[in-house]
Design a protein around this motif. Structure first.
Motif, PDB file in Angstrom:
ATOM      1  N   SER A 249       0.840  -1.199   0.000  1.00  0.00           N
ATOM      2  CA  SER A 249       0.000   0.000   0.000  1.00  0.00           C
ATOM      3  C   SER A 249       0.875   1.248   0.000  1.00  0.00           C
ATOM      4  O   SER A 249       0.518   2.270  -0.577  1.00  0.00           O
ATOM      5  CB  SER A 249      -0.949   0.001   1.187  1.00  0.00           C
ATOM      6  N   ASP A 316      -7.769 -24.606  -2.601  1.00  0.00           N
ATOM      7  CA  ASP A 316      -8.884 -24.032  -3.356  1.00  0.00           C
ATOM      8  C   ASP A 316      -8.336 -23.347  -4.611  1.00  0.00           C
ATOM      9  O   ASP A 316      -8.327 -22.121  -4.714  1.00  0.00           O
ATOM     10  CB  ASP A 316      -9.616 -23.032  -2.448  1.00  0.00           C
ATOM     11  N   LEU A 351     -10.486 -28.464  -5.155  1.00  0.00           N
ATOM     12  CA  LEU A 351     -10.862 -28.562  -3.743  1.00  0.00           C
ATOM     13  C   LEU A 351     -11.924 -29.653  -3.572  1.00  0.00           C
ATOM     14  O   LEU A 351     -12.986 -29.589  -4.169  1.00  0.00           O
ATOM     15  CB  LEU A 351     -11.401 -27.222  -3.249  1.00  0.00           C
ATOM     16  N   LYS A 386      -3.209 -18.253   3.956  1.00  0.00           N
ATOM     17  CA  LYS A 386      -4.406 -18.175   4.805  1.00  0.00           C
ATOM     18  C   LYS A 386      -5.560 -18.943   4.182  1.00  0.00           C
ATOM     19  O   LYS A 386      -6.339 -19.578   4.891  1.00  0.00           O
ATOM     20  CB  LYS A 386      -4.817 -16.706   4.975  1.00  0.00           C
ATOM     21  N   GLN A 389      -4.983 -22.386   4.981  1.00  0.00           N
ATOM     22  CA  GLN A 389      -5.285 -22.613   6.392  1.00  0.00           C
ATOM     23  C   GLN A 389      -6.788 -22.883   6.557  1.00  0.00           C
ATOM     24  O   GLN A 389      -7.195 -23.787   7.284  1.00  0.00           O
ATOM     25  CB  GLN A 389      -4.874 -21.370   7.172  1.00  0.00           C
ATOM     26  N   THR A 390      -7.583 -22.076   5.853  1.00  0.00           N
ATOM     27  CA  THR A 390      -9.035 -22.227   5.932  1.00  0.00           C
ATOM     28  C   THR A 390      -9.490 -23.561   5.347  1.00  0.00           C
ATOM     29  O   THR A 390     -10.274 -24.276   5.966  1.00  0.00           O
ATOM     30  CB  THR A 390      -9.728 -21.082   5.166  1.00  0.00           C
ATOM     31  N   LYS A 394     -11.001 -27.490   7.098  1.00  0.00           N
ATOM     32  CA  LYS A 394     -12.245 -28.205   6.793  1.00  0.00           C
ATOM     33  C   LYS A 394     -12.061 -29.710   6.930  1.00  0.00           C
ATOM     34  O   LYS A 394     -13.015 -30.442   7.108  1.00  0.00           O
ATOM     35  CB  LYS A 394     -12.718 -27.867   5.383  1.00  0.00           C
ATOM     36  N   LEU A 401       0.478 -20.963  10.972  1.00  0.00           N
ATOM     37  CA  LEU A 401       1.148 -20.198   9.926  1.00  0.00           C
ATOM     38  C   LEU A 401       2.314 -19.433  10.531  1.00  0.00           C
ATOM     39  O   LEU A 401       2.144 -18.736  11.523  1.00  0.00           O
ATOM     40  CB  LEU A 401       0.116 -19.224   9.358  1.00  0.00           C
TER      41      LEU A 401
ATOM     42  N   GLY B  65     -14.554 -19.472   6.552  1.00  0.00           N
ATOM     43  CA  GLY B  65     -14.442 -20.799   5.954  1.00  0.00           C
ATOM     44  C   GLY B  65     -14.985 -20.860   4.540  1.00  0.00           C
ATOM     45  O   GLY B  65     -15.175 -21.939   3.999  1.00  0.00           O
ATOM     46  N   LEU B  66     -15.219 -19.718   3.921  1.00  0.00           N
ATOM     47  CA  LEU B  66     -15.770 -19.729   2.569  1.00  0.00           C
ATOM     48  C   LEU B  66     -14.673 -20.034   1.550  1.00  0.00           C
ATOM     49  O   LEU B  66     -13.511 -19.698   1.748  1.00  0.00           O
ATOM     50  CB  LEU B  66     -16.391 -18.370   2.237  1.00  0.00           C
ATOM     51  N   THR B  67     -15.080 -20.663   0.450  1.00  0.00           N
ATOM     52  CA  THR B  67     -14.117 -20.945  -0.618  1.00  0.00           C
ATOM     53  C   THR B  67     -14.768 -20.648  -1.960  1.00  0.00           C
ATOM     54  O   THR B  67     -15.975 -20.443  -2.044  1.00  0.00           O
ATOM     55  CB  THR B  67     -13.687 -22.431  -0.615  1.00  0.00           C
ATOM     56  N   ARG B  75     -15.882 -11.437  -0.019  1.00  0.00           N
ATOM     57  CA  ARG B  75     -14.689 -10.804   0.534  1.00  0.00           C
ATOM     58  C   ARG B  75     -14.725  -9.300   0.305  1.00  0.00           C
ATOM     59  O   ARG B  75     -15.314  -8.819  -0.650  1.00  0.00           O
ATOM     60  CB  ARG B  75     -13.424 -11.440  -0.066  1.00  0.00           C
ATOM     61  N   GLN B  90     -10.475 -12.836   3.460  1.00  0.00           N
ATOM     62  CA  GLN B  90     -10.934 -14.226   3.557  1.00  0.00           C
ATOM     63  C   GLN B  90     -12.427 -14.266   3.840  1.00  0.00           C
ATOM     64  O   GLN B  90     -12.950 -15.285   4.281  1.00  0.00           O
ATOM     65  CB  GLN B  90     -10.189 -14.960   4.677  1.00  0.00           C
ATOM     66  N   ARG B 163       7.780 -16.752  17.490  1.00  0.00           N
ATOM     67  CA  ARG B 163       6.527 -16.040  17.383  1.00  0.00           C
ATOM     68  C   ARG B 163       5.441 -16.771  18.140  1.00  0.00           C
ATOM     69  O   ARG B 163       5.458 -17.978  18.224  1.00  0.00           O
ATOM     70  CB  ARG B 163       6.122 -15.956  15.923  1.00  0.00           C
ATOM     71  N   GLN B 249      -0.471 -15.335  15.891  1.00  0.00           N
ATOM     72  CA  GLN B 249      -0.330 -15.617  14.460  1.00  0.00           C
ATOM     73  C   GLN B 249      -1.704 -15.863  13.838  1.00  0.00           C
ATOM     74  O   GLN B 249      -2.626 -16.277  14.519  1.00  0.00           O
ATOM     75  CB  GLN B 249       0.572 -16.840  14.283  1.00  0.00           C
ATOM     76  N   PRO B 250      -1.831 -15.599  12.539  1.00  0.00           N
ATOM     77  CA  PRO B 250      -3.121 -15.806  11.883  1.00  0.00           C
ATOM     78  C   PRO B 250      -3.596 -17.245  12.039  1.00  0.00           C
ATOM     79  O   PRO B 250      -2.752 -18.132  12.084  1.00  0.00           O
ATOM     80  CB  PRO B 250      -2.827 -15.481  10.410  1.00  0.00           C
ATOM     81  N   PRO B 251      -4.882 -17.501  12.131  1.00  0.00           N
ATOM     82  CA  PRO B 251      -5.973 -16.532  11.997  1.00  0.00           C
ATOM     83  C   PRO B 251      -6.425 -15.931  13.324  1.00  0.00           C
ATOM     84  O   PRO B 251      -7.522 -15.421  13.392  1.00  0.00           O
ATOM     85  CB  PRO B 251      -7.079 -17.385  11.392  1.00  0.00           C
ATOM     86  N   GLU B 261      -2.679  -6.819   9.081  1.00  0.00           N
ATOM     87  CA  GLU B 261      -3.250  -7.442   7.891  1.00  0.00           C
ATOM     88  C   GLU B 261      -3.957  -6.414   7.024  1.00  0.00           C
ATOM     89  O   GLU B 261      -3.933  -6.496   5.798  1.00  0.00           O
ATOM     90  CB  GLU B 261      -4.259  -8.527   8.297  1.00  0.00           C
ATOM     91  N   ARG B 263      -3.277  -3.243   6.677  1.00  0.00           N
ATOM     92  CA  ARG B 263      -2.539  -2.092   6.149  1.00  0.00           C
ATOM     93  C   ARG B 263      -2.244  -2.227   4.659  1.00  0.00           C
ATOM     94  O   ARG B 263      -2.092  -1.239   3.965  1.00  0.00           O
ATOM     95  CB  ARG B 263      -1.251  -1.891   6.938  1.00  0.00           C
TER      96      ARG B 263
END
Lengths: 534, 306
Positions: A249, A316, A351, A386, A389-390, A394, A401, B65-67, B75, B90, B163, B249-251, B261, B263
């Motif tokens: 950014s 995915d 997926l 990420k 990760q999601t 599942k 991470l 949890g969406l894909t 998003r 996400q 971390r 750490q994420p999430p 995240e 920025r």
């Protein structure tokens, strides 16, 4: 209360100062004869061409060193001489004779001769750093390299390989970073304890390219200055200031304000928002870089084939292509990028949580497991990680991470101390062997192996595939060779602990007045040489 | 009601309990009349309630949890009736993440205020009480820790420990105790020569009894004030570590990490970084107000001047 008041007053003062500074910067355009670039280059470890094996380092050395030959970034099948004016191949296909170009001067003022070229290639073999295999695969070793690569006289260099390889394959290898020509006299002046100037050249410069490296401060700045004596004509930009700007950014903001001329790491979402800005144009180039997930077989869980297959079904692909990678990448699930000879374009994976769950149950993990994934701290990589990760969650796989600096990630990865790694691989040269060699071949899986390809980094040692890879490189018929690579990729796609996900399209944001910047097909062919400002 | 009030405010209380309850009532009244302190109190109470009932308040949990196509559609949604604070890359609901993140903030603050001040308190009172070489040794150790800027030391520690939330908490605790040690020592020094301590000693009270029974209670009020005022600092340090990638750490929806995240998208999607930033701001402000109010109430030196 008074404390609070004081704090508030101080804060107000600071804000005023920042405001004054930023409004001052907004009106300053960059000078006409200097180029300012915003880029993430936290992966540079070294500037020694015998060791450089990182995306950013290769690009810097690509702009500052000459190699014997080069290729047209628009059409990689066009190979032409650079430091070598011409070359011939002997009838038995083993000896290459190069005639050196006259009048090339190093930054030190020394004239380049065939001796420098021979020294540079020998040095790469003797030092034997990570990328040395690109040259040593032709049968060179520290013992024989002085005989195999020789300067016959000041203008003539001969290279003799152990077998007859496809000539284009040999020539492509000589376009790689490791084949850059260094100034023998200058480098040997700084030799310490027989290190061939290695300690010195890691942070210094001894080349002859269109630009010279003036300064490198890790994760801060790289300064290049024009080589006025460059044999191809002095470049128009006197200086190039490449600033490490980690946040995309910030790159966008600086580009919009005209504080930088080129922003190299604009993210998908930012491309949308600069689109339509009159002062900014976007330069796009399909790259050979592949983004992949790799699984270290040293880990007992990941060593199970069902787990590996399950993970391949838990990415995915389509979703990533449409969201995080929109306009910046395409799904590719084999180790050769599209556009390479013999690249496999089939995409058997998508997926499929149910299927993955079944495979995990077969492997003995019906409820999943916990695992660590290391990834370089760059937005597109983090966002992709990420997403994984999601989707992994599942099927019950909990991914921890661990974002790190580019440098740190590579150090862990190259010591194979990771579990999961998400990162990128760019071809070193434009021949399919470059990726086959690193992903499908592993001659020695021991901890102290001499060569450590990516397959080794993940403790993957496929015997048959290694043989096939070595056979494919000797095949001179292009059609047959392509078929051999297709077969290797098919087997690799199913068995190997790699999930190839995305092939990159690189996008750079340029100020409208910047012209001549070239994004090449590989990471070391991005070129500043012809940049002009209108 | 009026009976209770007059009992509490009796000029000549009949028992110690009545006296201290009366004192507490007066304190509460003074606190209640201070609007800023009440704002702080309300904010902190709200934060506590939010953390306790987080799973019921947060409608969507920390990840969506969406894909695939669904992810693409949901998003980076701007704030709306459905997603009060919008969604991130996400498609996670930012409001839910902030609510869930309040737990992490409170856990950090909670662990830190039950370790660092106690450690500092013991070191400070012991050091002040005994004096001599014990004092010298303990205070020099304290100096060593004070010689580094707090955030820099915490950064170094968190980086060295690896971390993660645990190391961030540990780093903050390790870096914040010296201030309390100094404070407790100073307080101890002013009272260690007093007559009532000498009297207790003559009655045969041991060192530990003197420290724990007489000195510590007297230092406690200033410590509590200091801790409350420091909580805002702890939250900011934790957020800073999270922002620099050394905390959660994420999430994990740690607020500082959420800003980090966001920025990258701040020019296109302002809500990603703005709302966690506001959350940190409001909570830090709340703890500061509360601390100021508590100081007015608890500080014996300014007591009863209203």
């Amino acid at each position: 209360m008074k404390v609070l008041f004081n704090k508030a007053r101080r804060l107000a003062g600071m804000t005023g100062l920042i405001f004054a500074l930023s409004s001052g910067a907004a009106v300053a355009a960059t000078p006409k004869d200097a180029l300012v670039v915003g880029w993430q280059f936290d992966d540079i470890i070294t500037l020694d061409t015998a060791e450089v094996f990182e995306f950013s380092g290769a690009e810097i050395t690509g702009n500052t060193y000459d190699r014997l030959i080069g290729y047209d970034p628009e059409d990689v099948s066009k190979i032409f001489g650079v430091a070598a004016e011409s070359w011939t191949v002997s009838d038995d296909g083993k000896t290459f004779t190069f005639k050196m170009r006259k009048g090339i001067k190093f930054a030190s003022g020394n004239e380049m001769t065939a001796e420098d070229a021979a020294f540079s290639l020998q040095r790469a073999i003797v030092l034997n750093k990570s990328p040395a295999f690109i040259l040593s695969q032709f049968g060179f070793s520290a013992d024989n390299v002085k005989d195999m690569i020789k300067a016959v006289d000041a203008d003539t260099l001969t290279i003799t390989t152990d077998k007859a390889y496809a000539p284009t394959f040999v020539l492509y290898c000589l376009t790689a970073t490791i084949a850059s020509i260094v100034d023998k006299t200058e480098v040997m002046k700084h030799e310490v304890d027989g290190d061939m100037g290695f300690a010195w050249l890691r942070t210094n410069y001894a080349g002859s390219g269109p630009y010279k490296i003036e300064q490198w401060k890790p994760s801060e700045i790289v300064v290049l200055s024009a080589n006025k004596d460059y044999w191809g004509g002095a470049p128009a930009m006197k200086n190039i200031f490449i600033r490490h700007i980690g946040e995309s950014s910030v790159q966008q903001l600086l580009l919009e304000k005209g504080d930088i001329d080129i922003a190299r790491n604009l993210e998908t979402e930012q491309l949308k928002s600069v689109d339509g800005n009159k002062d900014i144009k976007l330069l796009k180039k399909g790259k050979g870089s592949l983004y992949y997930l790799s699984m270290n077989l040293k880990d007992p869980i990941l060593a199970k084939p069902q787990v590996q297959e399950a993970l391949k079904y838990l990415v995915d692909y389509k979703g990533l292509e449409d969201t995080v990678w929109a306009g910046r990448g395409q799904v590719q699930q084999a180790f050769l990028p599209k556009g390479f000879l013999g690249a496999l374009e089939e995409q058997p994976f998508s997926l499929n949580v149910e299927k993955a769950k079944g495979l995990l149950a077969e492997a003995g993990y019906p409820d999943g497991f916990e695992i660590e994934m290391i990834v370089r701290n760059a937005p597109i990589r983090i966002d992709t990680a990420k997403s994984m990760q999601t989707t992994f969650a599942k099927a019950g796989i909990k991914v921890k991470l661990i974002p790190m600096d580019g440098k740190q990630v590579l150090t862990v990865y190259r010591a194979r101390k990771h579990q999961l790694f998400f990162g990128a691989w760019g071809p070193d040269y434009q021949d399919p062997h470059t990726n086959a060699d690193t992903f499908a071949k592993n001659l020695d899986n021991g901890d102290n192996a001499k060569s450590k390809p990516v397959a080794w980094r993940n403790a993957y040692a496929p015997e048959q595939m290694t043989k096939d890879t070595l056979a494919a490189v000797l095949e001179s018929d292009a059609g047959k060779r392509a078929k051999m690579y297709l077969a290797i990729q098919k087997a690799h796609q199913q068995q190997a602990p790699f999930a190839f996900i995305m092939q990159e399209q690189e996008v750079a944001g340029l100020r409208a007045n910047v012209e001549g910047y070239v994004l090449g097909p590989s990471f070391d062919s991005n070129s500043y040489k012809d940049v002009v400002k209108k | 009601m009026t009976e209770l009030k007059s009992w509490l405010l009796a000029e000549n209380p009949d028992s110690r309990a009545q006296a201290s309850l009366g004192r507490a009532y007066l304190g509460w009244r003074r606190f209640f009349c201070n609007p800023l302190a009440m704002i702080g109190f309300v904010i902190v109470t709200a934060l506590l309630l939010m953390a306790i009932f987080a799973p019921y308040i947060a409608p969507e949990g920390i990840t969506s949890g969406l894909t695939g196509a669904e992810l693409k559609e949901h998003r980076f949604q701007p704030p709306s009736a459905e997603h009060w604070f919008g969604t991130d890359g996400q498609a996670n609901d930012i409001f839910s993440r902030i609510v869930m993140g309040s737990r992490i903030t409170l856990i950090i603050v909670g662990i830190v205020i039950f370790t660092a001040p106690i450690l500092g308190f013991i070191i400070g009172t012991v050091s002040g009480y005994f004096g001599g070489w014990i004092d010298v040794v303990l205070m020099r150790i304290t100096d060593v820790f004070l010689a580094f800027p707090k955030l820099v030391l915490a950064l170094a520690l968190a980086a060295a420990l690896g971390r993660g939330l645990e190391s961030a908490i540990f780093a903050i605790a390790i870096t914040s105790w010296p201030a309390y040690a100094r404070l407790a020592r100073a307080e101890t020094l002013t009272i260690r020569k007093t007559d009532y301590l000498a009297a207790a000693r003559l009655q045969g009270a041991g060192h530990w009894r003197l420290i724990s029974g007489h000195i510590m209670p007297l230092c406690l009020s200033s410590l509590i004030v200091r801790v409350t005022l420091d909580m805002a600092g702890i939250i900011l340090t934790a957020a800073g570590l999270g922002f620099l990638g050394l905390g959660a750490q994420p999430p994990t929806p740690e607020w500082g990490a959420m800003i980090a995240e966001g920025r990258d998208y701040i020019l296109s999607y302002w809500w990603l970084a703005t709302f966690p930033g506001l959350a940190i701001f409001v909570v830090a402000l709340g703890f500061n107000f509360l601390g100021d109010g508590l100081r007015d109430v608890l500080d014996p030196k300014s007591g009863g001047q209203h």
